[in-house]
Each structure stands twice: as C-alpha cells, then as structure tokens.
Design an enzyme around this catalytic site. Structure first.
Site, PDB file in Angstrom:
ATOM      1  CB  CYS A 183      -0.935   0.012   1.203  1.00 16.81           C
ATOM      2  SG  CYS A 183      -0.086   0.031   2.798  1.00 16.81           S
ATOM      3  CG  ASN A 184       3.735   1.788   2.638  1.00 21.49           C
ATOM      4  OD1 ASN A 184       4.792   1.233   2.364  1.00 21.49           O
ATOM      5  ND2 ASN A 184       3.028   1.473   3.714  1.00 21.49           N
ATOM      6  CB  SER A 209       6.553   0.402   7.230  1.00 21.20           C
ATOM      7  OG  SER A 209       7.017  -0.837   6.731  1.00 21.20           O
ATOM      8  CD  GLU A 231       3.857  -2.289   7.120  1.00 21.32           C
ATOM      9  OE1 GLU A 231       2.696  -2.721   6.995  1.00 21.32           O
ATOM     10  OE2 GLU A 231       4.451  -1.639   6.252  1.00 21.32           O
ATOM     11  N   GLY A 281     -13.148  -6.873  -0.177  1.00 23.64           N
ATOM     12  CA  GLY A 281     -11.860  -7.503  -0.456  1.00 23.64           C
ATOM     13  C   GLY A 281     -11.648  -8.677   0.477  1.00 23.64           C
ATOM     14  N   GLY A 318      -8.404 -10.472   0.565  1.00 27.48           N
ATOM     15  CA  GLY A 318      -6.987 -10.831   0.582  1.00 27.48           C
ATOM     16  C   GLY A 318      -6.392 -10.782   1.979  1.00 27.48           C
TER      17      GLY A 318
END
Length: 421
Positions: free
Chosen positions: A41-42, A105, A110, A185, A187
């Site tokens: 996501c980043n 992160s 994380e 979602g 996942g």
C-alpha cells in the site's frame, strides 16, 4: 526500481502499481535475468538480477527498465529519471532487509510487510522470474525480519496500517461493539482488518469480494458474506466500510442509491493501491473518506531505542550477507583447483595400479592426502573473495597451475535497485 511513501506521491504509486503488477514485466529487458516485485500500500519496488560486467552495463539495464516502467504508468522517462537513484549489491540488501523488518514503513514495525516480502518472492517464483541470487537475497531478508521481531520487540504493539486507520476512526465510531462494518476484499489485508476489528469488540461484519470469493472467506472467518446483489443493502446499513482489493470498488454512483436519507454517517477507509474508492464519494451527504495518503500523515514516530537496535541488526545482517555472497564467488576457482587436484590424484592411483603397488590402504592414504591438500587453499580462496581479492586468486591459479577459471555467474548478486520519487 522503487517508489515508496518517502519519495513518491500516492498518485505515482498508484500508476506504477496499476501498470506493472507482474515481475515478468522486466524479463523482456536485455540483461535482466530475474526480477521480484514488492508492491504494497505504500511502495512499489522491483529488485532486478542484472547480467552486467561493468557499471555501464548496469546503467544501460536501468535505463531500459526505467523507460519500460514510465510509458504504461503514464509518466515520461525524464520525469522518472530526474527523481531516481541506483543501488547495487549490498546496498540493495541493506534496503530490502530494512523493508522486510518494518523499518522503512509508514508505521515503523508494521506486521504485514514481512509477509508481503515473502509473497513477492513466492509470486516471482511461480512466474519463473527468480534467480539463485534473488532467492538468497529474499530468504536472508525474511531471516533478518524474524531476528528483528524476536530481538527488539519493535512490532510488539502489533502496529499496522490497518490498526492506525482504525485508531484514526475512533472519533467516528464511538461504540465499536455496535458498529456495522463492511469489508470489501478478501486478501491478506482483509484477514488483518478482521482481526483488528475483533480486538476492538466489533461483532457485525459483512464481507464482499469483487471477484466473488466472499463465501469462502466468510465460511473460514465466521462473518456474513455479501454477494453483488446484496451489496447496496450492505452499504446502506454500514457505519464503516473498509476496502482493500485490486479494483475500483466504490464511487459516488454506487454509493448514492445505497444511502437513504435516513442513513447515518458513513466512514470509508480505503487501504487499496491503486485506490479502491473514488474521491467523489465525499460529495455524498454524511460520507467521509480516509485514504492512504491521509493515514500516512498520522503515522507515529517509532520508539527510538527499539528502532536503533533494529537498525543495528539490519546492518549486521547486511554485512553477513555481503561476506557470504562475496565468498560464494570463489566457487568456480575452488572447483577448478579441486578438479586439478582430482586429476592428479586419479593419475597417481592409475600409475600405482600399473606398477602393481595399488591397494585399498594406498588409495585411502592418497585420497586423504588430497583432501588435506585442498582444505587450506579452499578456505583461503573464500577469505580472499570476501575481501574483494578474487582477481588475485584467479591470477595465481593461472600462474601456478595454468588453470582457466570461468567467470562467476549465478552466485553473484547482480541486483539493481532504483528509487523513483
């Protein structure tokens, strides 16, 4: 090639992620033997194993890959090149080890990133895109991540993007036990999201999947499945919607019919990359949007002591990896030397047979002597390679024994890393 939250806007991350979901993208480039893509996501990073004999070869491979990335992402090569830097060999290892350990992160420490790095290697392996060098690099990254986690406790609080997003949602969800939540979602992030919601006491959770996998997920996780025909009703009764999928899952056109005038406030948390939620949902009365860019601005500062210790462990692992990798480059020289001694040994045993002097004891003694003879030079060869003195070793073998040592290939880390942002 890499773009992450430190160096690139989320708009650039979205473009790269949407345009290049597959490590095989890079395999069409001349000189690229293997690739692993870490897309979260980043960040969007490509680790390339490049067949290069000089810096010029590396630069040529990077330039080609940069151009291949730019076009499909709707960017110009010049735009990317102006913001890029290149890392090779151990600098790549240092970066990946820090990434896998959660030190690079948005939320330091994380939980999810270690698993994402492992899955990136697995996906590349399934696509036939890995090499021995990349396998060793990523396996060492996972080992380093486990060591950091077990030693420093940097992620003891279980921090993650999901949990940070839910922390930010506290003011909008006064009673978690009464909250009605819809997850879009199924996942890895969906499982993490569900676990974080349950920690807060949420009892009512619906799950929907654009790919139709909600029934399987719901049966496994004990939540309520929502099919396509039921999605509008689920959106209408939800207090919180959390998305993490691969497609645009929600926009104003879908949300407006689902939200009646009696519906209460709705908070939408978009954890997808590319974005799963169109910005126009904020025009729907009572709807607020919390996306990755907003979440990242509220990331807490890491605990300094744990972070410092973790960085020390990453640095030590990088040195170990560099030493081990360099030592492995001595492989062809060692094989050549051992082969030479083996030829001499077999010739001497054959002569002993011809002279009638052969016996099992004589052969055993000769083989033992040959083993002793190669032991010290083998250890010395690895030490010299680790010190960057491999050319001296190959020159010596050529001068003393007339041996030609073939160039080392598969055991040499030839990964190129480029940061875009």
């Amino acid at each position: 090639m890499s773009a992450n939250h430190r160096t690139a806007s989320f708009a650039v991350l979205e473009r790269l992620s949407a345009a290049h979901p597959d490590p095989t993208t890079h395999l069409a480039d001349a000189g690229v033997r293997g690739a692993v893509v870490v897309a979260t996501c980043n960040r969007h990073e490509s680790y390339l194993d490049v067949d290069a004999e000089s810096e010029a070869d590396v630069e040529a491979a990077v330039e080609t890959a940069l151009g291949r990335l730019a076009g499909p992402a709707g960017l110009t090569t010049d735009d990317l090149r102006a913001k890029a830097r290149v890392m090779t060999s151990s600098r790549v290892a240092a970066h990946l080890f820090a990434v896998a350990s959660g030190l690079d992160s948005v939320v330091v420490g994380e939980d999810e990133i270690a698993g994402q790095v492992r899955r990136a290697l697995s996906d590349a392996r399934d696509a036939g895109a890995t090499t021995g060098a990349l396998e060793r690099l990523f396996q060492m990254a996972s080992t380093t991540s486990r060591g950091v986690k077990n030693t420093t406790g940097i992620n003891a609080a279980g921090r993650s993007m999901v949990r940070l997003a839910l922390d930010l949602a506290e003011s909008r969800i006064p009673e978690w036990a009464r909250a009605r939540v819809l997850i879009i979602g199924t996942g890895a992030y969906a499982r993490t999201t569900l676990a974080a919601l349950r920690e807060r006491g949420v009892g009512t959770v619906d799950v929907s999947s654009p790919s139709g996998r909600e029934q399987t997920f719901a049966s496994r996780e004990g939540v309520r499945p929502v099919g396509a025909a039921e999605l509008a009703a689920a959106l209408g009764r939800a207090d919180l919607v959390i998305t993490s999928t691969n497609v645009l899952a929600l926009d104003a056109g879908r949300l407006v019919p689902a939200r009646s005038t009696e519906a209460g406030p709705l908070l939408v948390i978009d954890l997808g990359l590319p974005s799963n939620v169109a910005k126009d949902v904020t025009a729907v009365p009572g709807v607020d949007l919390l996306d990755l860019e907003t979440i990242s601005r509220h990331a807490p500062v890491a605990e300094l002591n744990a972070s410092a210790q973790a960085h020390d462990l990453v640095a030590a692992a990088t040195r170990e990896f560099e030493t081990r990798t360099a030592a492995e480059t001595a492989g062809p020289a060692i094989v050549a030397y051992r082969g030479h001694i083996e030829e001499l040994l077999e010739a001497e045993i054959a002569r002993a047979r011809e002279r009638g002097e052969h016996s099992e004891d004589v052969e055993r003694a000769l083989r033992h002597f040959a083993g002793v003879l190669v032991h010290s030079p083998t250890a010395r060869a690895r030490d010299l390679a680790a010190q960057g003195r491999l050319p001296e070793l190959t020159d010596a073998l050529g001068t003393l024994y007339g041996l030609h040592v073939p160039p080392h290939d598969e055991n040499t880390l030839g990964v190129t890393y480029r940061r875009i942002g």
